[in-house]
Design a protein around this motif. Structure first.
Motif, PDB file in Angstrom:
ATOM      1  N   GLN A 198       0.929  -1.110   0.844  1.00 47.37           N
ATOM      2  CA  GLN A 198       0.109   0.158  -0.242  1.00 47.37           C
ATOM      3  C   GLN A 198       0.756   1.495  -0.395  1.00 47.37           C
ATOM      4  N   HIS A 199       2.457   0.956  -0.527  1.00 48.51           N
ATOM      5  CA  HIS A 199       3.058   2.457  -0.119  1.00 48.51           C
ATOM      6  C   HIS A 199       2.877   2.393  -1.113  1.00 48.51           C
ATOM      7  N   ARG A 200       2.328   3.659  -2.036  1.00 44.46           N
ATOM      8  CA  ARG A 200       2.007   3.573  -3.258  1.00 44.46           C
ATOM      9  C   ARG A 200       3.006   4.582  -3.739  1.00 44.46           C
ATOM     10  N   LYS A 201       3.887   6.044  -2.801  1.00 44.30           N
ATOM     11  CA  LYS A 201       4.787   6.690  -3.040  1.00 44.30           C
ATOM     12  C   LYS A 201       5.984   6.231  -3.870  1.00 44.30           C
ATOM     13  N   VAL A 202       6.231   5.053  -3.550  1.00 44.68           N
ATOM     14  CA  VAL A 202       6.814   4.357  -4.386  1.00 44.68           C
ATOM     15  C   VAL A 202       6.669   3.364  -5.296  1.00 44.68           C
ATOM     16  N   LYS A 203       7.417   3.074  -6.249  1.00 43.62           N
ATOM     17  CA  LYS A 203       6.573   2.346  -7.273  1.00 43.62           C
ATOM     18  C   LYS A 203       7.697   1.699  -7.967  1.00 43.62           C
ATOM     19  N   ALA A 204       6.953  -0.080  -6.628  1.00 46.04           N
ATOM     20  CA  ALA A 204       8.285  -1.352  -7.685  1.00 46.04           C
ATOM     21  C   ALA A 204       8.300  -1.498  -8.490  1.00 46.04           C
ATOM     22  N   GLY A 205       8.926  -2.444  -8.682  1.00 44.21           N
ATOM     23  CA  GLY A 205       9.881  -2.809  -9.874  1.00 44.21           C
ATOM     24  C   GLY A 205       8.714  -4.068 -10.641  1.00 44.21           C
ATOM     25  N   PHE A 206       8.150  -4.542  -9.366  1.00 47.24           N
ATOM     26  CA  PHE A 206       8.206  -5.797  -9.287  1.00 47.24           C
ATOM     27  C   PHE A 206       7.220  -6.468  -7.939  1.00 47.24           C
ATOM     28  N   TYR A 207       5.609  -6.673  -7.351  1.00 49.25           N
ATOM     29  CA  TYR A 207       4.897  -7.029  -7.089  1.00 49.25           C
ATOM     30  C   TYR A 207       4.435  -8.302  -6.858  1.00 49.25           C
TER      31      TYR A 207
END
Length: 341
Positions: free
Chosen positions: A142-151
């Motif tokens: 839910q930490h949308r401030k960081v856009k991870a490369g893979f979820y």
């Protein structure tokens, strides 16, 4: 669903509306997400606790740490500190949280950091002289401030997000539609012999998109319990009188794996900070018998209970099937992302 949760249904609708608006703003780039030029893998869930994030993070560490410099970044739940901390020799469960401290002790070759602000945490890690090549975000779905490369999204067998509802009526932190952000969905805590028919049924209930992969895992318990200076085979202690202590979200499988009729089971809330009263109760119940706890609780109980009595039972996440495909997906993402950066 109990009566109180049903009465709180209007608040669940309001909470769901707020989280949906927030996700919409991030999806439409009205709220800014930040990406980074290295592989960032986020492991999390839609529900509150108890899906097995720690064993999944440890699985990724084992998979990747021989070839890459790994850092884990957690918020450090219930720690008695603030801001960014990179674990060093004087770290403990109070300063960085129990799960990060567990990573720090088990995997000395990796960097372990905590920061509630994941963006700042990543920036701090990348400012270190020894920079990580991969960052594993713990509990950051839910930490949308960081856009991870893979979820990687986790959901528990028997408590699937598809059957749940938004807080406080249910246990979901956001709408089930949030699962669409996941590259991989892992159903955790399954029976080790989960049938293909039941796997297919769960897949239908989760309603995956065509580009998502689904895997099933179970908790594999170690054959030994471990103390400060020795280990004992689980088979040898099955009929000993003992005290079992667990401060985790769903302790029943831990108890049932070790318990016999002569045992005392003490259950505490998840991430429980043991008080002097708790310690005294544990000691009084144990007398001269051994005390077995979870690996996470061990890091908080050590030093408060006699070393010769205190043991923990390690666990690992194991795949019902298809682990080679999971591994390949992760390794391919990391390799491609590393080359692109």
């Amino acid at each position: 669903m109990n009566l109180l949760r049903k009465l709180l249904f209007p608040f669940a609708i309001l909470y769901g509306l707020i989280t949906s608006i927030r996700n919409f703003l991030f999806d439409k780039y009205i709220l800014k997400s930040y990406s980074f030029d290295l592989p960032v893998i986020a492991v999390g869930n839609l529900s509150v606790g108890g899906t097995g994030k720690t064993p999944q993070i440890e699985y990724l560490i084992r998979l990747l740490s021989d070839k890459y410099k790994i850092a884990t970044l957690s918020r450090g739940y219930k720690r008695k500190s603030k801001g960014f901390i990179l674990a060093e020799a004087n770290a403990n469960a109070a300063t960085i949280g129990d799960e990060p401290f567990q990573f720090f002790q088990k995997f000395p070759s990796i960097q372990v950091a905590v920061d509630a602000d994941r963006k700042n945490g990543i920036e701090q890690l990348l400012s270190q002289t020894e920079k990580p090549e991969i960052i594993l975000l713990d509990d950051a779905f839910q930490h949308r401030k960081v856009k991870a490369g893979f979820y990687i999204l986790l959901t528990s067998y028997g408590d699937l997000y598809s059957d749940d509802f938004i807080l406080p009526t249910g246990n979901l932190r956001e709408s089930r539609s949030g699962a669409a952000r996941a590259n991989i969905i892992v159903v955790t805590k399954c029976p080790f012999n989960l049938s293909l028919e039941e796997q297919d049924d769960i897949k239908k209930r989760l309603n995956l998109s065509k580009n998502q992969e689904l895997y099933f895992t179970f908790i594999a318990y170690d054959d030994f319990i471990y103390g400060e200076n020795r280990k004992i085979k689980v088979d040898e202690i099955q009929y000993f009188a003992k005290v079992l202590v667990a401060g985790i979200a769903k302790p029943e499988p831990f108890f049932s794996y070790l318990q016999n009729p002569n045992d005392v089971c003490l259950s505490f809330p998840d991430h429980h900070n043991f008080t002097d009263k708790d310690i005294l109760e544990i000691k009084n119940l144990a007398q001269n018998n051994i005390i077995i706890t979870t690996e996470k609780d061990f890091v908080r109980l050590r030093g408060s209970v006699p070393n010769e009595q205190l043991f923990y039972l390690p666990i690992q996440s194991s795949f019902v099937s298809g682990s080679e495909y999971f591994d390949k997906t992760i390794i391919d993402y990391v390799g491609t992302s590393t080359r692109n950066s």
